[in-house]
Design an enzyme around this catalytic site. Structure first.
Site, PDB file in Angstrom:
ATOM      1  CG  PHE A  19      -1.570   1.187   0.630  1.00 12.42           C
ATOM      2  CD1 PHE A  19      -2.929   0.978   0.389  1.00 12.42           C
ATOM      3  CD2 PHE A  19      -1.604   2.744   1.655  1.00 12.42           C
ATOM      4  CE1 PHE A  19      -4.084   2.057   0.422  1.00 12.42           C
ATOM      5  CE2 PHE A  19      -2.388   3.439   1.663  1.00 12.42           C
ATOM      6  CZ  PHE A  19      -3.736   3.305   1.375  1.00 12.42           C
TER       7      PHE A  19
ATOM      8  CG  ASP B  32       5.316   3.464   1.690  1.00 13.87           C
ATOM      9  OD1 ASP B  32       5.219   3.986   2.677  1.00 13.87           O
ATOM     10  OD2 ASP B  32       4.467   3.432   1.146  1.00 13.87           O
TER      11      ASP B  32
ATOM     12  CE  LYS C  45      -0.472   5.741   7.996  1.00 16.58           C
ATOM     13  NZ  LYS C  45      -1.866   5.626   8.154  1.00 16.58           N
TER      14      LYS C  45
END
Length: 416
Positions: A147, A238, A267
């Site tokens: 993702f 990532d 995040k």
């Protein structure tokens, strides 16, 4: 609040009004959160929850942490936005902290994980065209079940067709391989490298979050780094979910004994204040003025917030807490899995990003566990239909780990 329909509450919140004006892009739970402190949240009916979601691995210091409150209060009184037309001292200070505490040499700031990954994709393509001299079609390999975001380029990079459905045509230049399968990587590089079409980068998560909390295997990543070194292919990590202490190390790559060429983060970087970062080594720092930009990226407010979070992690030695609490949580989860061995088949993770996998033969789903746990005062998140995700704030205490584990065990006993 646990009822299926939310009426107007004493705070004036109405689900009907919300749904009338907000686009229906989330399958929301019937709870309206009003306030938080530490690892606790309260909804508009004053029901208390233990938060093991942390804004999906985002609220690094929990809620209303004094260091973050002080930083945002001080900064908003001074300067919150000015634009990258000018030097921003807070941005420079944050970039220096990141470089001093990572393998990166340069940092580009934006607002989210998807934007950080977009920046990485653009950097890879420019590097391919200008340094590797791929004149036509540079390809980025990504992993199945990965993702990487919700923009057109990042859903294309995401190796999950469910996120891509009805958004075609997708962005060209991506191919997918199984995670933790080095033979598949080698075969893909061989198959793709013909004419002007060549592999320019491998973009991968050191631990797959949305893909079921699946940690990378050490031998796989060691060989991956060697392949990239031997071929000139860039290795992009990532770390939107695994960075900033979440795994018990400052960066997820530190669990694997290698260094990537490019890292993306978001995040937890500013503990819930929107920020993203794309970091790279000097060897692939090929952006020039006009190549990429972000109006809000690296603004004083977000950077001051991120500095407060990072400095608190360092000052309070939170990485040690993450390691200890992670071990404690996995021990408790494994005991529950063993007790209900017909239901659960695996517990895995690093630090405070952990997954508990439900047997495919069991009728129980992760969303059912999440909903019931919410009724019992514990917030969890699914990571696919059969994996329950545990990502509490990095400040979580031993007592709170035990409390959350007790609630989970009670929840499972009620569902079977």
């Amino acid at each position: 609040m646990t009822t299926a329909t939310l009426e107007t509450t004493k705070t004036g919140f109405s689900q009907d009004t919300f749904n009338q004006y907000v686009m229906n892009t989330y399958g929301r739970f019937p709870v309206a959160i009003e306030k938080g402190e530490g690892c606790k949240l309260w909804d508009t009916e004053d029901k208390e929850y233990l938060d093991f979601v942390a804004g999906i691995a985002t609220c690094t210091l929990g809620h209303a942490h004094p260091a973050l409150v002080e930083a945002v209060t001080k900064q908003i009184k001074k300067l919150h936005h000015i634009s990258n037309l000018y030097y921003i001292p807070e941005q420079g200070e944050l970039a220096k902290w990141i470089v001093d505490h990572s393998c990166a040499d340069k940092v580009f700031f934006c607002n989210s994980g998807a934007e950080a990954n977009e920046a990485a994709i653009k950097l890879v393509r420019k590097y391919a065209h200008t340094v590797l001299e791929f004149l036509e079609q540079p390809v980025i390999l990504t992993a199945k079940s990965s993702f990487h975001g919700r923009t057109l380029a990042t859903i294309t990079a995401t190796g999950q067709p469910k996120y891509q459905k009805n958004f075609e045509p997708l962005v060209p230049g991506f191919e997918y391989v199984p995670y933790n399968d080095i033979t598949a990587i080698e075969e893909a590089i061989t198959d793709i490298d013909e004419g002007d079409r060549r592999v320019a980068a491998i973009m991968i998560e050191p631990l797959q979050g949305e893909g079921g909390v699946r940690p990378g295997e050490l031998e796989y990543f060691l060989r991956l780094r060697k392949i990239c070194d031997d071929t000139g292919i860039l290795l992009v990590f990532d770390e939107v979910q695994t960075g900033v202490g979440r795994t018990g190390k400052m960066w997820g790559y530190e669990n694997l004994g290698i260094e990537p060429d490019i890292i993306t983060s978001a995040k937890g970087l500013a503990g819930g204040i929107p920020i993203g970062a794309m970091m790279c080594k000097a060897s692939c720092d090929v952006f020039e003025p006009g190549n990429h930009a972000s109006t809000f990226g690296g603004n004083p407010f977000a950077c001051a917030s991120a500095l407060a979070v990072l400095q608190t992690i360092e000052k309070d030695n939170l990485l040690q807490n993450v390691q200890a609490r992670g071990e404690q949580l996995r021990t408790r989860l494994r005991a529950i899995a063993q007790k209900y061995s017909d239901i659960f088949i695996d517990v895995r993770g690093w630090g405070l990003i952990n997954g508990m996998e439900i047997n495919n033969n069991a009728e129980l789903t992760s969303i059912e566990v999440v909903k019931k746990a919410m009724e019992n005062g514990l917030l969890l998140a699914p990571a696919g239909p059969k994996v329950i995700r545990f990502v509490p704030p990095l400040i979580v205490s031993a007592e709170e780990i035990d409390q959350g584990s007790d609630i989970l065990e009670k929840t499972v006993s009620q569902l079977i």
